[in-house]
Write a protein that holds these residues in place. Structure first.
Motif, short mmCIF file in Angstrom:
data_model
loop_
_atom_site.label_atom_id
_atom_site.label_comp_id
_atom_site.label_asym_id
_atom_site.label_seq_id
_atom_site.Cartn_x
_atom_site.Cartn_y
_atom_site.Cartn_z
N ARG A 10 1.04 -1.03 -0.42
CA ARG A 10 -0.30 0.16 -0.29
C ARG A 10 0.97 1.17 -0.16
NH1 ARG A 10 -5.18 0.51 3.81
NH2 ARG A 10 -5.42 3.07 3.57
N CYS A 93 -5.65 4.35 8.02
CA CYS A 93 -5.91 2.99 8.65
C CYS A 93 -6.27 3.65 10.31
CB CYS A 93 -5.30 1.67 8.57
SG CYS A 93 -3.84 1.86 9.25
N LEU A 160 -3.74 -3.09 13.03
CA LEU A 160 -4.31 -1.68 12.87
C LEU A 160 -5.31 -2.31 11.83
CD1 LEU A 160 -1.56 -1.36 10.22
CD2 LEU A 160 -1.90 -0.48 12.52
N SER A 162 -8.27 -1.22 8.61
CA SER A 162 -8.93 -0.67 8.31
C SER A 162 -10.04 -0.78 7.32
CB SER A 162 -7.90 -1.50 6.49
OG SER A 162 -7.94 -0.53 5.52
N THR A 163 -10.83 -2.28 6.98
CA THR A 163 -12.13 -2.37 6.56
C THR A 163 -12.64 -2.55 7.35
OG1 THR A 163 -11.06 -3.91 5.32
CG2 THR A 163 -11.68 -2.30 3.52
N GLY A 164 -12.29 -3.57 7.84
CA GLY A 164 -12.61 -4.56 9.43
C GLY A 164 -13.11 -5.89 8.62
N ASN A 165 -12.79 -6.30 7.30
CA ASN A 165 -13.16 -7.32 7.08
C ASN A 165 -12.26 -8.71 7.50
OD1 ASN A 165 -15.33 -6.23 5.51
ND2 ASN A 165 -13.26 -5.92 3.23
P1 AMP Z 1 -8.79 -4.93 7.23
O1 AMP Z 1 -9.48 -6.48 6.40
O2 AMP Z 1 -8.93 -3.81 5.81
O3 AMP Z 1 -9.08 -4.40 8.41
O4 AMP Z 1 -7.39 -4.88 6.97
C1 AMP Z 1 -6.48 -5.46 7.76
C2 AMP Z 1 -5.96 -5.86 8.12
O5 AMP Z 1 -4.64 -5.63 6.97
C3 AMP Z 1 -4.77 -6.31 9.03
O6 AMP Z 1 -3.90 -7.79 9.31
C4 AMP Z 1 -3.86 -5.55 9.41
O7 AMP Z 1 -2.56 -5.36 10.03
C5 AMP Z 1 -3.88 -5.20 7.60
N1 AMP Z 1 -3.90 -3.13 7.13
C6 AMP Z 1 -4.57 -2.85 7.84
N2 AMP Z 1 -4.37 -1.14 6.87
C7 AMP Z 1 -2.81 -1.17 6.75
C8 AMP Z 1 -2.14 -0.15 6.33
N3 AMP Z 1 -2.25 0.92 6.39
N4 AMP Z 1 -0.77 -0.32 6.59
C9 AMP Z 1 -0.42 -2.19 7.07
N5 AMP Z 1 -1.00 -2.53 7.06
C10 AMP Z 1 -2.77 -2.50 6.97
#
Ligand code: AMP
Length: 213
Positions: A10, A93, A160, A162-165
């Motif tokens: 990213r 995030c 971290l 981001s979407t919570g998925n």
């Molecule tokens: P999500 O499913 O979109 O909430 O993303 C969560 C997963 O992605 C977790 O394993 C986080 O550690 C990783 N993650 C989310 N955002 C970031 C970010 N900006 N940089 C690095 N890792 C991230």
């Protein structure tokens, strides 16, 4: 030569438009190349690919003149010797506390019981729970934290989101948001003095391009 430290994924992807605004194009795709040093369209600028948590170290000790790193990584590393001119507002995030959906976090915190917390972000977690007066046993992990509450290793994780998925897919729920995260431009302070003009040009171009993608 100006050396910029980036991590794959990213941060790399979302830094490309900022580099473009500075008239710099990376000439190889890190997902296809095995090279760790990537040339750019500007003969005086190169990109080094390092692990996200190593970016502050490279910039601090002059292995790179500049770098892009998440605020989470910067807080854990400490910002000694790093000039931080810009919040790039990329790779956004948050750092949150999550637990198994059947875990009564509110009661656990209220009753002052010891909470087992697994995280890569030991510094952030320690400070957050100390400020709340909650006793925690911190378990440092390097890989997927989501597994810790599912296996009984910990009651909660600090990770971290981001979407919570990812939490949802593992039957975890976000119970507290600790802080919002975005990536910062960090600059080696000696390099800023010695290579002031080219570095200033990059900082100014990045500053003008923030939030435009
Ligand atoms: P999500 O499913 O979109 O909430 O993303 C969560 C997963 O992605 C977790 O394993 C986080 O550690 C990783 N993650 C989310 N955002 C970031 C970010 N900006 N940089 C690095 N890792 C991230």
């Amino acid at each position: 030569m100006i050396t910029l430290a980036l991590s794959k994924g990213r941060i790399f992807d979302e830094t490309l438009p900022l580099l473009k605004a500075a008239g710099i194009e990376v000439l190889e795709d890190p997902e296809k190349s095995r090279k760790l040093i990537l040339p750019t369209s500007h003969p005086g600028v190169r990109v080094v690919l390092v692990r996200a948590s190593d970016v502050p170290t490279y910039v601090q000790y002059g292995g790179a003149d500049l770098g892009v790193t998440g605020l989470d990584t910067l807080i854990e590393h400490g910002s000694l010797g790093l000039y931080q001119p810009l919040d790039l507002q990329i790779a956004r995030c948050r750092v949150s506390v999550a637990v198994r959906s059947d875990f009564d976090y509110t009661s656990a915190v209220r009753q002052g019981s010891r909470l087992k917390v697994a995280t890569k972000y030991v510094g952030i977690a320690r400070e957050f729970f100390a400020a709340k007066g909650v006793h925690v046993d911190l378990i440092k992990l390097y890989g997927s934290m989501e597994l810790a509450p599912l296996t009984g290793l910990a009651d909660a994780i600090v990770d971290l989101v981001s979407t919570g998925n990812t939490l949802k897919a593992n039957q975890l729920v976000e119970v507290e948001r600790i802080m919002d995260i975005s990536s910062r431009l960090v600059v080696n302070q000696a390099a800023l003095k010695l290579k002031q003009q080219p570095i200033r040009r990059i900082i100014d171009a990045f500053a003008g391009a923030i939030g435009k993608n």
